[in-house]
Write an enzyme that holds these catalytic residues in place. Structure first.
Site: not given
Ligand code: BGC
Length: 908
Positions: A508, A788
């Site tokens: 990501e 997270e």
């Molecule tokens: C991210 C998050 C982000 C989110 C949004 C995720 O995969 O890691 O931090 O805010 O997607 O939906």
């Protein structure tokens, strides 16, 4: 002469920048003067086209003369304090491409006495005018259509009649470029030219080359990896997001003592090979490096490039139609080296090294193996119970490097790596530091065909992130609060990598707007992020959709936008920059695009003035809230948090309208201010009608619902506020004093409770150790960064849902602003800390706190300590920086105004 000294000269927030895009940069300094009430009463800036002229007081570019002003910030070159006033008539001409400006400043102190001159600073305008560059975009013949392609190496050799007196190398790339000159790296910046929306603009980087060039033969070298441009992005099979043809452009401009000039440009006379040592490089997946293929001396004179092919000129449309732009923010660089603290061997021949800190960067390794021996380097943020690496949370990111031994003894190192020690002849130690990838890790595992197993001394961690000097410090009597502060600071470091990313390790690593928006104020306490956000605001604006929606992540690689609490970053972040740094320019520049975000919201409202339920906008909502429903496997459905999304969206709409009214006010746009203020009232009224009952219940009845309603000031009737606070307190107490909030609600918890008189509850939540809480990952999981999820790992249940289990995700670290402002006690009372509000509210079992912040005016600090015994009270030591004033507000005491200088007080 006055003891007052102007210091810390910066241009556009940067120290001595080269390659500026603007011809009217802003100059700033601060004054050093420890006397009580120290301030500046006037200044004089002088500027010349050479350091010699400046020293000889030949100010051929600008001399402001004495200007009666206490301002030290953002004085526009050739205009003065206000960008809207015409150019100073005393300045002979506007700046142009390549102009180099040397400047200094003197100030008059509080008694009207002059200081000495500051040190000299300089800046240089980059070649951005049309026709300024004659270099071509070049690359290799092969499109980057699949993984596993080698990184091409390019070179050109040229002759200089003499050593230059001045030399600049300008370069840009669609890809990840490492340039070298005569065997030395062109600069210490990494991941050049950085990440922007390459479809629109790409930075041009400038380096000073004067000391690296000499009379005779010289060589420019370049390695060009895929980087963000063509590497894997977001999903496992998604490559070449911006294009299939990587390319770079380089122009070296040399000046000799006799005034003559020579230019070397990238064109098809350059040679390249794909038979170099970097066999594959990708941000998510890692690098493969075959030392047997090193080409000793390839980027230095005397090398025969036999078999190297002619570089290929890459024209549009094979590359994007992007404008060259300046690099606004400090680059990504190596910042710190961490030693490996422990080595374990959980499986035979697999050596796991622990840095004791989850970090982002690459390792620096000394390896010993026979030529051809392959060593595999893997990474992890956490270990499995058996001591092996836990890598499932990287998802599809392979995050694995491979090193194949065999560097020729005495060979020069590849660009950007470090000197090594050549001792043993048989299997000499070889130093390797991956150059075209980065990882998020606390543990490194080495396995393979070693001649002798690596020891801790052979392994260190190179911490890499964007340049942003530490400005905030926080410490108190509670070691867990200190660890939390350290964790959120590390989370910040690891994730400010060209753009504010969500996470640095899995597939990501994107500039997610929601995460950035909730953390931005904390970030601006931790570090100097003014330039970083100037740059990112541009990324946001570049990707704004025609209807005004800001993207979900910037640069936008996902294609979506307009989500509540996410796109709002486009308004919240620049406003925060203004509050924290007094930066009006960011507001001025982006005013239209910020206002356009409100058009977007307007466009998705229903007849009742609230954001539509249906409408097709899928919001992330209070992402990761504790009470999310779960799927059939028990994994949380993060976007289905119980706080209604239309409520959150309407709340953010009102909030942004309110911010825009403030922005218009700051910029003196009176009519707009009235318009936005009226809009805010209208949206807030619609919000109340739709989501708040007469008795003060908020739809959904969640902690987050009450927090946004109160935090964004959507109700003002004191009775309703009181009822809401009661309900919020109840919702916290009834959950055994814990929070149930997600990404959007959590940052508001402590500030809102404090603002409405329940700091006691905020402290109780802060110091809670059980799940869910800020301390839980520390106490139960030895966290060294923010996670997270509160329970990404727990000793009772093991690892959480692997689909979203980052151990370096700063969103919950947004509590940092409250640590600085309420536990520590430093906040801006006026934009840019021109006036400081020291307002600690001691609580919990915290007996003292020590907090400092390097503001743009100097360092502000406060230390408070509860004095026990008969003389119970509080002792406070404060430093108010020169040229600022402060107010001290302590619970139960009348506010006190303070002048600059050091103050010690004891209050009962
Ligand atoms: C991210 C998050 C982000 C989110 C949004 C995720 O995969 O890691 O931090 O805010 O997607 O939906």
């Amino acid at each position: 002469m006055s003891p007052c000294k102007p210091v810390g000269l910066v241009t556009e927030f940067l120290k001595n920048p080269l390659g500026l895009e603007t011809t009217e940069p802003r100059l700033s300094w601060r004054i050093e003067d420890t006397r009580k009430g120290a301030c500046q009463t006037a200044y004089r800036i002088v500027a010349a086209s050479s350091a010699d002229k400046l020293a000889a007081e030949e100010y051929d570019l600008w001399d402001t003369g004495r200007v009666e002003s206490d301002n030290t910030l953002d004085i526009v070159f050739l205009r003065g304090q206000d960008a809207r006033v015409p150019r100073d008539a005393r300045a002979p001409r506007q700046l142009r491409s390549r102009d180099c400006v040397f400047w200094r400043v003197m100030v008059w102190d509080k008694d009207g006495r002059p200081s000495s001159w500051s040190e000299t600073a300089h800046f240089e305008i980059g070649p951005f005018a049309p026709g300024d560059l004659s270099a071509a975009w070049i690359g290799s013949a092969r499109p980057r259509t699949r993984a596993g392609l080698p990184v091409p190496m390019f070179r050109t050799s040229f002759h200089l009649p003499a050593a230059p007196v001045r030399a600049r190398l300008y370069a840009s790339a669609f890809g990840n470029l490492a340039m070298s000159v005569n065997g030395c790296p062109a600069g210490d910046d990494l991941f050049v030219p950085g990440w922007t929306d390459y479809r629109r603009r790409v930075p041009l980087v400038a380096w000073d080359m004067a000391t690296l060039l000499r009379a005779g033969e010289n060589v420019l070298g370049a390695m060009l990896a895929d980087g963000w441009f063509a590497g894997t992005m977001v999903w496992p099979d998604h490559r070449c997001h911006y294009g299939k043809r990587t390319a770079f452009l380089a122009q070296l401009e040399v000046e000799f003592a006799d005034g003559t000039r020579q230019i070397v440009v990238s064109d098809d006379s350059w040679r390249y090979t794909e038979r170099g040592p970097v066999r594959d490089a990708d941000h998510y997946n890692g690098e493969t490096y075959d030392a047997r293929l090193e080409k000793p001396g390839w980027d230095a004179p005397g090398f025969t490039a036999s078999g190297w092919r002619r570089a290929v000129v890459v024209e549009e449309p094979e590359r994007p139609h992007a404008a060259l732009c300046g690099r606004i923010a400090g680059p990504v660089r190596r910042q710190e080296l961490l030693p490996a603290l422990r080595r374990t061997e959980p499986a035979p021949g697999r050596y796991v090294f622990d840095f004791g800190q989850n970090m982002v960067g690459v390792p620096r390794l000394t390896l010993r193996g026979r030529p051809g021996a392959a060593i595999t380097i893997r990474y992890a943020e956490m270990l499995n119970p058996d001591g092996t690496l836990y890598t499932a949370n990287y998802r599809s990111a392979k995050s694995t490097d491979t090193y194949i031994c065999g560097r020729a003894v005495g060979a020069s190192l590849p660009v950007g790596t470090f000197p090594r020690n050549v001792r043993s002849v048989k299997c000499p130690p070889e130093t390797y530091e991956p150059r075209f990838t980065f990882h998020g890790f606390r543990y490194v595992e080495l396995s393979g065909d070693f001649a002798s197993p690596p020891e801790c001394a052979d392994v260190s961690g190179v911490v890499i992130h964007s340049d942003m000097p530490q400005t905030g410090r926080f410490e108190c009597s509670d070691p867990l609060a200190n660890r939390l502060w350290s964790n959120l600071n590390w989370g910040h470091r690891g994730n400010y990598f060209e753009v504010p990313t969500d996470c640095p390790q899995r597939d990501e690593r994107l500039g997610w707007t929601g995460d950035a928006q909730v953390f931005v104020r904390t970030a601006a306490f931790n570090r100097d992020v003014a330039a970083f956000f100037e740059k990112w605001q541009r990324d946001l604006a570049d990707c704004q959709f025609p209807d005004g929606a800001f993207p979900d992540a910037a640069p936008d690689v996902l294609g979506g936008g307009g989500r509540c609490g996410y796109g709002d970053a486009g308004v919240v972040c620049p406003w925060t920059m203004y509050l924290m740094y007094g930066d009006k320019d960011i507001l001025q520049h982006h005013y239209k695009s910020m206002a356009h975000w409100l058009d977007f919201w307007q466009g998705v409202c229903n007849a009742h003035g609230v954001v539509r339920y249906d409408g097709g906008i899928w919001h992330f909502g209070d992402w990761c809230a504790v009470d999310c429903p779960v799927d059939e496997n028990g994994n949380p459905l993060c976007n289905m948090a119980p706080t209604p999304s239309d409520l959150l969206a309407t709340a953010y709409y009102a909030r942004c309208a309110g911010i825009m009214a403030e922005v218009a006010r700051a910029l003196g746009k009176k009519a707009d201010e009235r318009r936005f203020a009226a809009l805010r009232r209208k949206v807030a009224a619609a919000y109340r009608r739709e989501f708040v009952t007469a008795g003060g219940r908020v739809a959904g009845d969640t902690q987050t619902g009450y927090l946004v309603t109160l935090g964004f000031g959507l109700v003002d009737d004191p009775m309703t506020v009181a009822r809401m606070m009661d309900r919020l307190a109840f919702l916290i107490e009834s959950r055994d004093y814990s929070l149930t909030t997600g990404f959007l609600g959590t940052p508001l918890v402590c500030p809102v409770l404090t603002r409405f008189g329940r700091a006691d509850l905020a402290y109780r939540l802060l110091q809670r150790r059980e799940y869910p809480s800020w301390y839980f990952p520390i106490v139960d999981g030895d966290a060294t960064t923010m996670w997270e999820r509160w329970n990404g790992y727990s000793s009772k249940h093991g690892f959480g849902d692997v689909n979203m289990n980052s151990f370096n995700h700063y969103a919950y670290g947004a509590v940092g602003e409250w640590l600085y402002e309420t536990v520590g006690g430093i906040a801006p009372a006026e934009p840019g800390f021109r006036k400081i509000r020291f307002a600690p509210i001691p609580g919990g079992d915290i007996a003292w706190a020590r907090t400092s912040l390097a503001t743009r005016h100097g360092t502000a600090s406060i230390e408070w300590r509860l004095a026990g015994g008969k003389k119970a009270g509080i002792e406070v030591t404060l430093v108010v920086p020169p040229n600022t004033t402060a107010v001290l507000e302590l619970p139960g005491h009348v506010p006190r105004d303070l002048s600059s200088g050091r103050h010690r007080l004891r209050l009962h």
